[in-house]
Design an enzyme around this catalytic site. Structure first.
Site, PDB file in Angstrom:
ATOM      1  N   ARG A  99       0.820  -1.207   0.000  1.00 38.14           N
ATOM      2  CA  ARG A  99       0.000   0.000   0.000  1.00 38.14           C
ATOM      3  C   ARG A  99       0.867   1.275   0.000  1.00 38.14           C
ATOM      4  O   ARG A  99       0.597   2.236  -0.711  1.00 38.14           O
ATOM      5  CB  ARG A  99      -0.903  -0.022   1.238  1.00 38.14           C
ATOM      6  CG  ARG A  99      -1.976   0.990   1.177  1.00 38.14           C
ATOM      7  CD  ARG A  99      -3.003   0.786   2.285  1.00 38.14           C
ATOM      8  NE  ARG A  99      -4.069   1.744   2.112  1.00 38.14           N
ATOM      9  CZ  ARG A  99      -5.059   1.599   1.255  1.00 38.14           C
ATOM     10  NH1 ARG A  99      -5.130   0.525   0.506  1.00 38.14           N
ATOM     11  NH2 ARG A  99      -5.986   2.525   1.136  1.00 38.14           N
ATOM     12  N   ASP A 160     -20.182   5.221  -6.547  1.00 40.23           N
ATOM     13  CA  ASP A 160     -20.741   4.449  -5.435  1.00 40.23           C
ATOM     14  C   ASP A 160     -22.197   4.863  -5.194  1.00 40.23           C
ATOM     15  O   ASP A 160     -23.067   4.025  -4.949  1.00 40.23           O
ATOM     16  CB  ASP A 160     -19.899   4.687  -4.171  1.00 40.23           C
ATOM     17  CG  ASP A 160     -18.417   4.516  -4.466  1.00 40.23           C
ATOM     18  OD1 ASP A 160     -18.013   3.382  -4.766  1.00 40.23           O
ATOM     19  OD2 ASP A 160     -17.672   5.517  -4.446  1.00 40.23           O
ATOM     20  N   ARG A 163     -24.307   3.413  -7.896  1.00 38.45           N
ATOM     21  CA  ARG A 163     -24.445   1.963  -7.675  1.00 38.45           C
ATOM     22  C   ARG A 163     -25.505   1.693  -6.600  1.00 38.45           C
ATOM     23  O   ARG A 163     -26.318   0.770  -6.728  1.00 38.45           O
ATOM     24  CB  ARG A 163     -23.097   1.383  -7.236  1.00 38.45           C
ATOM     25  CG  ARG A 163     -22.087   1.285  -8.359  1.00 38.45           C
ATOM     26  CD  ARG A 163     -20.688   1.012  -7.826  1.00 38.45           C
ATOM     27  NE  ARG A 163     -19.767   0.711  -8.921  1.00 38.45           N
ATOM     28  CZ  ARG A 163     -18.448   0.717  -8.805  1.00 38.45           C
ATOM     29  NH1 ARG A 163     -17.873   1.001  -7.637  1.00 38.45           N
ATOM     30  NH2 ARG A 163     -17.695   0.418  -9.842  1.00 38.45           N
ATOM     31  N   HIS A 188     -13.629   6.163  -0.900  1.00 39.73           N
ATOM     32  CA  HIS A 188     -13.983   5.343  -2.074  1.00 39.73           C
ATOM     33  C   HIS A 188     -13.165   4.058  -1.993  1.00 39.73           C
ATOM     34  O   HIS A 188     -12.104   3.919  -2.615  1.00 39.73           O
ATOM     35  CB  HIS A 188     -13.695   6.073  -3.384  1.00 39.73           C
ATOM     36  CG  HIS A 188     -13.850   5.166  -4.580  1.00 39.73           C
ATOM     37  ND1 HIS A 188     -15.074   4.670  -4.979  1.00 39.73           N
ATOM     38  CD2 HIS A 188     -12.938   4.629  -5.421  1.00 39.73           C
ATOM     39  CE1 HIS A 188     -14.894   3.873  -6.012  1.00 39.73           C
ATOM     40  NE2 HIS A 188     -13.612   3.826  -6.307  1.00 39.73           N
TER      41      HIS A 188
HETATM   42  N1  LIG Z   1     -13.184   6.775  -8.087  1.00 38.01           N
HETATM   43  C1  LIG Z   1     -13.788   5.819  -8.789  1.00 38.01           C
HETATM   44  O1  LIG Z   1     -14.986   5.585  -8.603  1.00 38.01           O
HETATM   45  C2  LIG Z   1     -13.044   5.009  -9.819  1.00 38.01           C
HETATM   46  C3  LIG Z   1     -13.740   4.108 -10.613  1.00 38.01           C
HETATM   47  C4  LIG Z   1     -13.069   3.377 -11.584  1.00 38.01           C
HETATM   48  C5  LIG Z   1     -11.702   3.520 -11.735  1.00 38.01           C
HETATM   49  N2  LIG Z   1     -11.040   4.399 -10.923  1.00 38.01           N
HETATM   50  C6  LIG Z   1      -9.597   4.601 -11.064  1.00 38.01           C
HETATM   51  O2  LIG Z   1      -9.359   5.448 -12.189  1.00 38.01           O
HETATM   52  C7  LIG Z   1      -8.021   5.274 -12.642  1.00 38.01           C
HETATM   53  C8  LIG Z   1      -7.962   5.151 -14.145  1.00 38.01           C
HETATM   54  O3  LIG Z   1      -8.631   4.001 -14.570  1.00 38.01           O
HETATM   55  P1  LIG Z   1      -8.532   3.496 -16.085  1.00 38.01           P
HETATM   56  O4  LIG Z   1      -9.336   2.273 -16.144  1.00 38.01           O
HETATM   57  O5  LIG Z   1      -8.807   4.596 -17.033  1.00 38.01           O
HETATM   58  O6  LIG Z   1      -7.006   3.119 -16.132  1.00 38.01           O
HETATM   59  P2  LIG Z   1      -6.084   2.896 -17.440  1.00 38.01           P
HETATM   60  O7  LIG Z   1      -4.879   2.170 -16.942  1.00 38.01           O
HETATM   61  O8  LIG Z   1      -6.877   2.358 -18.568  1.00 38.01           O
HETATM   62  O9  LIG Z   1      -5.660   4.373 -17.841  1.00 38.01           O
HETATM   63  C9  LIG Z   1      -4.855   5.165 -17.039  1.00 38.01           C
HETATM   64  C10 LIG Z   1      -4.130   6.120 -17.957  1.00 38.01           C
HETATM   65  O10 LIG Z   1      -3.417   7.051 -17.151  1.00 38.01           O
HETATM   66  C11 LIG Z   1      -2.196   7.323 -17.786  1.00 38.01           C
HETATM   67  N3  LIG Z   1      -1.277   7.903 -16.815  1.00 38.01           N
HETATM   68  C12 LIG Z   1      -0.526   7.264 -15.882  1.00 38.01           C
HETATM   69  N4  LIG Z   1       0.226   8.164 -15.223  1.00 38.01           N
HETATM   70  C13 LIG Z   1      -0.085   9.385 -15.707  1.00 38.01           C
HETATM   71  C14 LIG Z   1       0.382  10.687 -15.434  1.00 38.01           C
HETATM   72  N5  LIG Z   1       1.318  10.928 -14.519  1.00 38.01           N
HETATM   73  N6  LIG Z   1      -0.150  11.711 -16.149  1.00 38.01           N
HETATM   74  C15 LIG Z   1      -1.076  11.484 -17.098  1.00 38.01           C
HETATM   75  N7  LIG Z   1      -1.535  10.263 -17.426  1.00 38.01           N
HETATM   76  C16 LIG Z   1      -1.048   9.218 -16.729  1.00 38.01           C
HETATM   77  C17 LIG Z   1      -1.747   5.987 -18.359  1.00 38.01           C
HETATM   78  O11 LIG Z   1      -0.810   6.134 -19.392  1.00 38.01           O
HETATM   79  C18 LIG Z   1      -3.086   5.432 -18.866  1.00 38.01           C
HETATM   80  O12 LIG Z   1      -3.320   5.797 -20.215  1.00 38.01           O
HETATM   81  C19 LIG Z   1      -7.504   4.057 -11.866  1.00 38.01           C
HETATM   82  O13 LIG Z   1      -6.753   4.533 -10.761  1.00 38.01           O
HETATM   83  C20 LIG Z   1      -8.768   3.388 -11.378  1.00 38.01           C
HETATM   84  O14 LIG Z   1      -8.537   2.607 -10.222  1.00 38.01           O
HETATM   85  C21 LIG Z   1     -11.685   5.136  -9.981  1.00 38.01           C
HETATM   86  O1  LIG Z   2     -10.243   0.537  -9.965  1.00 37.56           O
HETATM   87  C1  LIG Z   2     -10.715  -0.008  -8.942  1.00 37.56           C
HETATM   88  O2  LIG Z   2     -10.001  -0.503  -8.038  1.00 37.56           O
HETATM   89  C2  LIG Z   2     -12.203  -0.104  -8.771  1.00 37.56           C
HETATM   90  C3  LIG Z   2     -12.887   1.220  -8.988  1.00 37.56           C
HETATM   91  O3  LIG Z   2     -12.471   2.181  -8.046  1.00 37.56           O
HETATM   92  C4  LIG Z   2     -14.377   1.039  -8.919  1.00 37.56           C
HETATM   93  O4  LIG Z   2     -14.985   1.405  -7.910  1.00 37.56           O
HETATM   94  O5  LIG Z   2     -14.945   0.515  -9.897  1.00 37.56           O
END
Ligand SMILES: NC(=O)c1ccc[n+]([C@@H]2O[C@H](COP(=O)([O-])OP(=O)(O)OC[C@H]3O[C@@H](n4cnc5c(N)ncnc54)[C@H](O)[C@@H]3O)[C@@H](O)[C@H]2O)c1
Ligand SMILES: O=C(O)C[C@H](O)C(=O)O
Length: 329
Positions: A99, A160, A163, A188
């Site tokens: 972590r 969330d 959902r 989250h």
């Molecule tokens: N808060 C929420 O509810 C929630 C929900 C779903 C996903 N997420 C999070 O969102 C994030 C993105 O998810 P995703 O599926 O699009 O991931 P992904 O891996 O498909 O895309 C992430 C992108 O970020 C780019 N990246 C990495 N470091 C960077 C930087 N310093 N500057 C700019 N771009 C950068 C990567 O090159 C990649 O293209 C993850 O951390 C995921 O866990 C959050």
């Molecule tokens: O990317 C994840 O770990 C899950 C994401 O935050 C989600 O809630 O779908």
């Protein structure tokens, strides 16, 4: 079109959420059907080519509201004049990563981005952090932006919230549009607390309509809290279209307001309300009006809710201590 375009910066633009998000922003769903936008796409160097491909597709949609697209790997360029920033790109946890390693890796992303927002963004900047761990990444960015009002940094718990709405609709048969005043509290993460005790279904108290405490405790709460993991298990990738949809909802509500008599959930800096230590970026029930938000005050928090809110807040405090220990805030 005479109106000045709104500059919307999206980080991680070439990722899967980015792909589900950008077309909706460009079509007017983020800010309104009459608001022109200019997109600024921030990627790491390896992501630039894919971002260019997405920009070609955006061009090919001929969106009337889209006034320009800039693609860069420099945060100072990406956030220059930004009015809205969607911080999506983050370092995902990989095998063997602790972590602390994850927080440190994300610190390397969100600290410089916070600084660039501080130095370059427009005075009315609104920031939504989507990249996980979203609440603590928002805290890191905020700490690096001392000249930006702290409340402009928010983290996404709208997914969330949505959902939880959907689960309640499925359980009760009520349409989603009839469910109001639901709250996501805390982080989250799997410790989040979806609270129905103040929610209403067709004008009646949701907990009374459901009348099934065991379902709430053993099915509803874990289903909502672990939905992200369930999607990853099913899809082999984390939620993308629903996450992009929630990001659109979050900013749209922040800018355009909550409906009369309803509220939403946003991860925001605590002012100490409901016993959440000041400064933690925690999810609260909020109303939005005129581009600002306020925590809904005066809700009774029963013992069942208190223990769950406290558990999620404790996790946020631990994350804050960890990033403090790493010198990230
Ligand atoms: N808060 C929420 O509810 C929630 C929900 C779903 C996903 N997420 C999070 O969102 C994030 C993105 O998810 P995703 O599926 O699009 O991931 P992904 O891996 O498909 O895309 C992430 C992108 O970020 C780019 N990246 C990495 N470091 C960077 C930087 N310093 N500057 C700019 N771009 C950068 C990567 O090159 C990649 O293209 C993850 O951390 C995921 O866990 C959050
Ligand atoms: O990317 C994840 O770990 C899950 C994401 O935050 C989600 O809630 O779908």
């Amino acid at each position: 079109m005479t109106r000045t375009p709104v500059n919307v910066t999206v980080t991680g633009a070439a990722g899967q959420i980015g792909y589900a998000l950008l077309f909706r922003i460009a079509s007017g769903q983020l800010l309104g059907a009459d608001v022109p936008v200019r997109l600024r796409l921030l990627e790491i160097p390896q992501g630039l080519k894919a971002a260019e491909g997405t920009a070609m597709e955006l061009d090919d949609c001929a969106f009337p509201l889209l006034q320009g697209i800039d693609i860069t790997d420099d945060p100072n360029v990406a956030f220059d004049g930004a009015n809205v920033a969607l911080l999506v790109g983050a370092r995902p946890r990989t095998k063997g990563m602790e972590r602390g390693d994850l927080l440190e890796a994300n610190g390397g992303i969100f600290k410089p981005q916070g600084k660039a927002i501080n130095d370059r963004a427009a005075d009315d900047i609104k920031v939504l952090v989507v990249g996980n761990p979203a609440n603590t990444n928002a805290l890191i960015a905020q700490a690096a932006a001392p000249d930006v009002p702290a409340e402009r940094f928010t983290a996404m718990t709208r997914l969330d919230h949505n959902r939880a709405l959907s689960q309640l609709a499925a359980k009760t048969g009520a349409p989603v549009s009839e469910i109001k005043r639901l709250t996501i509290w805390g982080n989250h993460s799997a410790t989040q607390y979806p609270d129905v005790f103040h929610a209403e279904i067709a004008g009646k108290n949701a907990a009374e309509v459901i009348d099934d405490q065991a379902w709430l405790a053993d099915t509803f709460i874990p289903t909502v809290a672990k939905r992200g993991a369930a999607i990853i298990e099913a899809r082999g990738a984390s939620s993308a279209a629903s996450a992009a949809n929630a990001a659109i909802d979050h900013i749209h509500t922040w800018v355009n307001g909550t409906a009369e008599g309803d509220w939403t959930s946003m991860g925001i800096p605590s002012d100490g309300s409901y016993g959440v230590p000041e400064g933690l970026i925690s999810s609260f029930p909020v109303t939005c009006k005129g581009g600002t938000y306020e925590i809904v005050q005066g809700l009774d928090v029963n013992e069942f809710s208190r223990s769950r809110i406290d558990a999620s807040v404790k996790e946020l405090e631990e994350e804050r201590e960890a990033v403090r220990g790493l010198g990230l805030i």
